[in-house]
Design an enzyme around this catalytic site. Structure first.
Site, mmCIF file in Angstrom:
data_model
loop_
_atom_site.group_PDB
_atom_site.id
_atom_site.type_symbol
_atom_site.label_atom_id
_atom_site.label_comp_id
_atom_site.label_asym_id
_atom_site.label_seq_id
_atom_site.Cartn_x
_atom_site.Cartn_y
_atom_site.Cartn_z
ATOM 1 N N LYS A 33 -38.840 -29.460 -44.124
ATOM 2 C CA LYS A 33 -40.197 -29.756 -44.602
ATOM 3 C C LYS A 33 -41.092 -28.653 -44.042
ATOM 4 O O LYS A 33 -40.826 -28.168 -42.926
ATOM 5 C CB LYS A 33 -40.711 -31.095 -44.013
ATOM 6 C CG LYS A 33 -40.322 -32.355 -44.776
ATOM 7 C CD LYS A 33 -41.294 -32.622 -45.912
ATOM 8 C CE LYS A 33 -41.016 -33.916 -46.629
ATOM 9 N NZ LYS A 33 -39.913 -33.869 -47.580
ATOM 10 N N TYR A 49 -35.591 -26.087 -37.703
ATOM 11 C CA TYR A 49 -34.231 -25.532 -37.728
ATOM 12 C C TYR A 49 -34.224 -24.082 -37.212
ATOM 13 O O TYR A 49 -33.396 -23.706 -36.377
ATOM 14 C CB TYR A 49 -33.713 -25.601 -39.164
ATOM 15 C CG TYR A 49 -32.282 -25.181 -39.358
ATOM 16 C CD1 TYR A 49 -31.232 -26.024 -39.001
ATOM 17 C CD2 TYR A 49 -31.961 -23.956 -39.944
ATOM 18 C CE1 TYR A 49 -29.901 -25.648 -39.215
ATOM 19 C CE2 TYR A 49 -30.655 -23.580 -40.170
ATOM 20 C CZ TYR A 49 -29.621 -24.426 -39.804
ATOM 21 O OH TYR A 49 -28.312 -24.056 -40.018
ATOM 22 N N ALA A 55 -21.891 -28.770 -34.324
ATOM 23 C CA ALA A 55 -22.684 -29.864 -34.905
ATOM 24 C C ALA A 55 -24.117 -29.382 -35.119
ATOM 25 O O ALA A 55 -24.710 -28.757 -34.237
ATOM 26 C CB ALA A 55 -22.671 -31.075 -33.977
ATOM 27 N N ASP A 113 -22.010 -39.274 -30.107
ATOM 28 C CA ASP A 113 -23.255 -38.636 -30.540
ATOM 29 C C ASP A 113 -23.678 -37.692 -29.418
ATOM 30 O O ASP A 113 -23.981 -38.150 -28.308
ATOM 31 C CB ASP A 113 -24.317 -39.720 -30.787
ATOM 32 C CG ASP A 113 -25.629 -39.130 -31.266
ATOM 33 O OD1 ASP A 113 -25.864 -37.925 -31.027
ATOM 34 O OD2 ASP A 113 -26.419 -39.865 -31.873
ATOM 35 N N ASN A 167 -37.354 -19.132 -42.130
ATOM 36 C CA ASN A 167 -37.223 -19.675 -43.471
ATOM 37 C C ASN A 167 -38.309 -20.723 -43.697
ATOM 38 O O ASN A 167 -38.465 -21.611 -42.857
ATOM 39 C CB ASN A 167 -35.834 -20.336 -43.600
ATOM 40 C CG ASN A 167 -35.319 -20.284 -45.004
ATOM 41 O OD1 ASN A 167 -35.921 -19.657 -45.878
ATOM 42 N ND2 ASN A 167 -34.213 -20.950 -45.238
ATOM 43 N N ALA A 198 -46.606 -28.580 -41.867
ATOM 44 C CA ALA A 198 -47.743 -29.488 -42.090
ATOM 45 C C ALA A 198 -47.288 -30.854 -42.592
ATOM 46 O O ALA A 198 -47.975 -31.857 -42.390
ATOM 47 C CB ALA A 198 -48.719 -28.851 -43.088
HETATM 48 P P1 NAD Z 1 -22.213 -30.223 -42.053
HETATM 49 O O1 NAD Z 1 -23.461 -31.034 -42.199
HETATM 50 O O2 NAD Z 1 -21.227 -30.247 -43.161
HETATM 51 O O3 NAD Z 1 -21.464 -30.650 -40.696
HETATM 52 C C1 NAD Z 1 -22.142 -30.864 -39.489
HETATM 53 C C2 NAD Z 1 -21.384 -31.913 -38.709
HETATM 54 O O4 NAD Z 1 -22.101 -32.166 -37.480
HETATM 55 C C3 NAD Z 1 -21.276 -33.252 -39.446
HETATM 56 O O5 NAD Z 1 -19.951 -33.689 -39.487
HETATM 57 C C4 NAD Z 1 -22.150 -34.191 -38.622
HETATM 58 O O6 NAD Z 1 -21.729 -35.528 -38.625
HETATM 59 C C5 NAD Z 1 -22.046 -33.562 -37.225
HETATM 60 N N1 NAD Z 1 -23.158 -33.997 -36.371
HETATM 61 C C6 NAD Z 1 -24.468 -34.071 -36.711
HETATM 62 N N2 NAD Z 1 -25.169 -34.621 -35.694
HETATM 63 C C7 NAD Z 1 -24.298 -34.890 -34.699
HETATM 64 C C8 NAD Z 1 -24.425 -35.476 -33.411
HETATM 65 N N3 NAD Z 1 -25.611 -35.892 -32.949
HETATM 66 N N4 NAD Z 1 -23.314 -35.617 -32.647
HETATM 67 C C9 NAD Z 1 -22.100 -35.211 -33.109
HETATM 68 N N5 NAD Z 1 -21.914 -34.652 -34.332
HETATM 69 C C10 NAD Z 1 -23.008 -34.501 -35.120
HETATM 70 O O7 NAD Z 1 -22.707 -28.732 -41.707
HETATM 71 P P2 NAD Z 1 -22.010 -27.309 -41.992
HETATM 72 O O8 NAD Z 1 -22.605 -26.743 -43.220
HETATM 73 O O9 NAD Z 1 -20.546 -27.387 -41.856
HETATM 74 O O10 NAD Z 1 -22.631 -26.473 -40.754
HETATM 75 C C11 NAD Z 1 -22.016 -26.395 -39.480
HETATM 76 C C12 NAD Z 1 -22.906 -25.566 -38.554
HETATM 77 O O11 NAD Z 1 -23.134 -24.273 -39.126
HETATM 78 C C13 NAD Z 1 -24.272 -26.170 -38.307
HETATM 79 O O12 NAD Z 1 -24.662 -25.939 -36.963
HETATM 80 C C14 NAD Z 1 -25.164 -25.404 -39.267
HETATM 81 O O13 NAD Z 1 -26.503 -25.384 -38.837
HETATM 82 C C15 NAD Z 1 -24.531 -24.033 -39.225
HETATM 83 N N6 NAD Z 1 -24.814 -23.215 -40.429
HETATM 84 C C16 NAD Z 1 -24.341 -23.575 -41.663
HETATM 85 C C17 NAD Z 1 -24.623 -22.766 -42.778
HETATM 86 C C18 NAD Z 1 -24.084 -23.075 -44.181
HETATM 87 O O14 NAD Z 1 -24.294 -22.272 -45.084
HETATM 88 N N7 NAD Z 1 -23.390 -24.183 -44.388
HETATM 89 C C19 NAD Z 1 -25.415 -21.637 -42.621
HETATM 90 C C20 NAD Z 1 -25.900 -21.319 -41.360
HETATM 91 C C21 NAD Z 1 -25.586 -22.112 -40.274
#
Ligand code: NAD
Length: 439
Positions: A287, A345, A281, A253, A339, A290
């Protein structure tokens, strides 16, 4: 999640309906496949300035034909010779007659001098104007073609090749309307262009699924040994990804107090350090402010920006990041445009951009680079679970009128990780099909 609308408007009757109603008609983008040539046809070279001879030589060296053609694949324009606003007319003269003949999934590249490093006000204004021109052309060019502006520093002519390879190829399929700066850097020789990361060790956080799994796969394709990291609860999926890419897995983690030290220990003892760090990650806990609980605020901050910042500091201080290192942070267009429902976020993703911009000059002497990649609407499990109307709007509100794929984000990161991209640092590159949000 299949894009049914795209399938429909690509079919015979669907095409006719969409044409009659003036609906967006997203084309199937030309994406990279192994063995594919960089360019799908000849490139028309124009303009004049200090880059023209380098461009001619580099394009030839990477196997791209520069020739007059009734339907060019790419238009590449050296705008470094434009030193006053009156000379912007040269853009019109070059692009006006040919822009409509660019092939589907074609490429437009304009190269200039960053306004902040110009000689005087007139040149700065002219060079800054290129940004508005390119971003507008990106919205006009259509049929899956893209447009980018690359500001090349004086003396960085030899640091351009990896960036040209990326933006002229199918690897940049979902990147458009971007402004990238290439600075002066020492560029090592790459022996094998199919495996430019051979011998490198990469760490990818959140690698068990989605975008992280695609990043692991792509960096491994390019030759890196990938250490795939995720939380213990994702252990099974994580092992599957690590095995598939011939890498190793690490359950951790990243928010744990001792995570930076534990990671450093792992990478130092098993791999004598790390070359590429991808902070992928990320979590959302949406949310309106507020209604947001403290836990929702704190957890998003901890994973998305506090942990990456602590890991970066630890790796640099304890020399875990090797010379020539690369750090890439995953931002988001939510961190640029904002957003509703994502104050937590949005703050973290803007913070990731701040990290890249602030650390870049500090890592310069190592040397190492740090950049942020900001995805827009990417087809993942997360976006598939959106309500259908939100999903449809999200998909279409960009110049390419479709969602991107995890591979599009991964290819962008592979370009930044490339040894030839040593001159690209402190940049924010959006992988969003030129989203209308936060443009
Ligand atoms: P996802 O939720 O499918 O994957 C994220 C991964 O991070 C998961 O496997 C989760 O277990 C891991 N993770 C979460 N907390 C963790 C921790 N404390 N330690 C270790 N691992 C941890 O997300 P995704 O859609 O593949 O997105 C990947 C990245 O891209 C993220 O940073 C997300 O914010 C960014 N992003 C995604 C999108 C989209 O459209 N999917 C758009 C903009 C940005």
């Amino acid at each position: 999640m299949a894009d049914l609308y795209q399938q429909f408007v690509s079919s015979g009757p669907g095409k006719a309906v969409a044409q009659r109603l003036g609906l967006p008609r997203p084309v199937r983008l030309r994406r990279y496949e192994p063995g594919q040539p960089i360019a799908a046809g000849p490139v028309l070279l124009g303009g004049h300035g200090r880059l023209l001879s380098t461009l001619t030589k580099t394009l030839e060296a990477i196997g791209i034909e520069t020739a007059d053609s009734a339907s060019p694949y790419g238009l590449v324009f050296d705008a470094t010779g434009i030193i006053a606003p009156e000379q912007l007319r040269e853009l019109y003269d070059f692009f006006h007659p040919v822009v409509r003949s660019v092939r589907p999934s074609g490429r437009v590249l304009v190269l200039g001098t960053a306004p902040e490093s110009t000689e005087n006000v007139a040149e700065a204004v002219a060079q800054r104007a290129l940004e508005g021109f390119v971003r507008s052309l990106g919205k006009e060019v259509g049929r899956g073609a893209t447009a980018q502006l690359i500001y090349v520093a004086e003396g960085a002519e030899d640091a351009l090749e990896s960036t040209l390879r990326f933006f002229l190829s199918g690897k940049s399929a979902y990147v458009s309307g971007q402004v990238v700066r290439v600075g002066v850097a020492e560029i090592p020789q790459v022996q094998d262009h199919d495996r430019p990361l051979a011998g490198k060790v990469a760490l990818v956080t959140g690698a068990s699924r989605g975008i992280g799994a695609a990043i692991a796969k792509t960096l491994a394709r390019d030759g890196a040994h990938v250490v795939c990291l995720d939380v213990p609860a994702q252990g099974e999926d994580l092992s599957r990804v690590a095995n598939a890419v011939g890498g190793s897995s690490l359950q951790l983690d990243i928010t744990a107090e001792k995570a930076p030290a534990a990671l450093a220990e792992h990478l130092s003892t098993r791999h004598q350090g790390v070359d590429i760090v991808v902070h992928n990650a990320g979590i959302i806990r949406d949310k309106t402010l507020a209604r947001m609980s403290e836990a929702q605020w704190d957890s998003v901050l901890a994973v998305n920006v506090v942990a990456p910042a602590r890991i970066n500091d630890h790796f640099v201080e304890h020399q875990v990041l090797r010379t020539g290192g690369r750090i890439v942070g995953l931002a988001s267009i939510a961190g640029i445009a904002g957003n509703a429902g994502q104050t937590n976020y949005g703050a973290t993703k803007a913070g990731v951009i701040g990290l890249a911009q602030t650390l870049a000059p500090r890592l310069h002497s190592l040397p190492a680079t740090i950049n942020a990649v900001a995805p827009g609407f990417i087809e993942t499990k997360m976006t598939a679970s959106m309500p259908v109307t939100v999903r449809e709007v999200g998909r279409r509100l960009n110049s390419l009128a479709q969602g991107g794929l995890p591979i599009d984000v991964a290819e962008t990161i592979a370009w930044l990780a490339h040894p030839g991209s040593a001159g690209v640092s402190g940049c924010v590159v959006r992988v969003c099909g030129q989203s209308l949000l936060g443009a």
